[in-house]
Design an enzyme around this catalytic site. Structure first.
Site, PDB file in Angstrom:
ATOM      1  N   ARG A  16       0.852  -1.186   0.000  1.00 51.36           N
ATOM      2  CA  ARG A  16       0.000   0.000   0.000  1.00 51.36           C
ATOM      3  C   ARG A  16       0.891   1.240   0.000  1.00 51.36           C
ATOM      4  O   ARG A  16       1.908   1.283   0.703  1.00 51.36           O
ATOM      5  CB  ARG A  16      -0.928   0.012   1.215  1.00 51.36           C
ATOM      6  N   GLU A  67      -2.985   7.648  -4.536  1.00 50.63           N
ATOM      7  CA  GLU A  67      -3.476   7.089  -5.802  1.00 50.63           C
ATOM      8  C   GLU A  67      -4.958   7.450  -5.990  1.00 50.63           C
ATOM      9  O   GLU A  67      -5.715   7.458  -5.029  1.00 50.63           O
ATOM     10  CB  GLU A  67      -3.343   5.566  -5.793  1.00 50.63           C
ATOM     11  N   HIS A  77       0.419   0.318  -9.686  1.00 51.39           N
ATOM     12  CA  HIS A  77      -0.324  -0.576  -8.781  1.00 51.39           C
ATOM     13  C   HIS A  77      -0.835  -1.804  -9.534  1.00 51.39           C
ATOM     14  O   HIS A  77      -2.018  -2.147  -9.489  1.00 51.39           O
ATOM     15  CB  HIS A  77      -1.491   0.171  -8.120  1.00 51.39           C
TER      16      HIS A  77
END
EC number: 1.1.1.290
Length: 378
Positions: free
Chosen positions: A208, A237, A254
């Site tokens: 994360r 993000e 990601h």
């Protein structure tokens, strides 16, 4: 029965249509009007599921086709009597293979052997444990840090984070994001930790974004700290710090867990959970869904060394294919999500059938997750 599914969940339409009427919707943002008459919602990590999204809606079940759940307010769902299921471990293999692809690229570029490096793994869950097993199969030393497992009394040679920072040449993070509490991971890699890394260390974050303090990392890199960085996840993000992207060695949008197998596992796991929830339990064999891989089989002659492993790994997935597109569009609104939505098909190492004339090579490749067999040379 109306089921909303994220439009980027592979096989979701076909599977969930066995249980009801399926409508595919974008995950960011979810079209709220569609929730007014829906019975179930199937999401990915881009959708924030909480009271503000679902209060007053008839949703009875939420599934997330992801291993992580920090985008879901599980406590509120439980309080509201809404069923919930995640897909733990669904993309663990994909993330491990992303890390290997990155490390083998850096090793080739910088001229070092992974056997001479110590890898510190922070977070020893589905990803961390698999990464440890594959590294140790290659004879690479690992150091493990996982305070929650220590406190639970789990078996393992666990070390403190300070020990990993002091001794690891490569530090890779695979934790959930906890913003507070005794196991807080928000900015776990803060400025102090980053400055304490060994000169020439490699820092990897594929869990994360906020586990690594992006501002502190940029400050250290701008000041000339000798550090290689691999980032698949970013604070804020889908926005990201474009200047930081220019400083890291590998930057991707990601997608570490984005293999076709990983996505399919996520979909099938929540499908099976929902089918059980409504009393029509069904099971799906993953191999009945997946298409034939691009490469059917190859032959490997001789032993397996690092350059050969690098070529095999990059034959299946070379991380640089995802680094370049992000750099090209970074900072343009909507492009981060577009890269994820239009992601090129990527397979796992198990899709590659390798025929080896060296028994030890076949054995090692199997331990690493390849589909390998030994056929002696005639």
């Amino acid at each position: 029965m109306k089921i909303l599914v994220d439009e980027n969940m592979p096989y979701a339409r076909d599977l969930f249509s066995r249980l009801g009427e399926v409508t595919a919707v974008p995950g960011r943002p979810i079209p709220v009007a569609q929730l007014a008459d829906a019975d179930a919602l199937m999401v990915r990590s881009v959708t924030k599921v909480n009271e503000s999204l679902l209060a007053g809606k008839p949703i009875k079940f939420v599934g997330t086709a992801t291993a992580g759940t920090d985008h879901v307010d599980e406590a509120w769902l439980k309080q509201a009597g809404i069923g919930f299921s995640a897909a733990p471990g669904c993309n663990a293999i994909a993330v491990v293979e992303y890390v290997f692809s990155s490390l083998l690229m850096l090793a080739e570029r910088d001229g070092f052997s992974l056997h001479d490096r110590t890898v510190g793994i922070v977070g020893v869950g589905n990803v961390g444990r698999r990464l440890q097993a594959r590294l140790e199969a290659l004879g690479i030393k690992t150091l493990l840090c996982d305070p929650p497992r220590v406190d639970r009394g789990d078996e393992g040679d666990f070390r403190s984070l300070d020990e990993l920072v002091q001794h690891a040449d490569i530090l890779t993070f695979h934790t959930p994001l906890f913003k507070d509490g005794p196991y807080k991971t928000l900015h776990l890699a803060d400025e102090k930790l980053i400055r304490s890394l060994k000169p020439g260390a490699i820092l990897i974050n594929a869990c994360r974004g906020a586990v690594v303090d992006n501002t502190a990392l940029l400050t250290c890199l701008n000041e000339g700290q000798k550090l290689s960085v691999v980032l698949d996840v970013w604070e804020g993000e889908p926005e990201l710090n474009v200047e930081l992207l220019t400083k890291v060695d590998i930057g991707t949008p990601h997608i570490a867990g984005y293999t076709l197998e990983g996505k399919a596992r996520g979909t099938t796991q929540v499908f099976e959970a929902y089918s059980k929830f409504i009393g029509h339990e069904q099971h799906v064999a993953l191999d009945t869904l997946l298409p034939a891989p691009e490469f059917g089989r190859i032959t490997l002659h001789g032993p397996l060394d690092q350059p050969t492993l690098k070529r095999l790994v990059h034959l299946v997935y070379d991380v640089r294919r995802d680094d370049a597109p992000l750099r090209k569009v970074a900072g343009i609104p909507g492009e981060f999500d577009k890269l994820r939505k239009n992601y090129l098909e990527r397979r796992e190492w198990s899709s590659l059938y390798v025929i080896c004339d060296d028994a030890s090579a076949a054995s090692l490749l199997c331990k690493l997750g390849f589909n390998a067999v030994h056929h002696p040379a005639r």
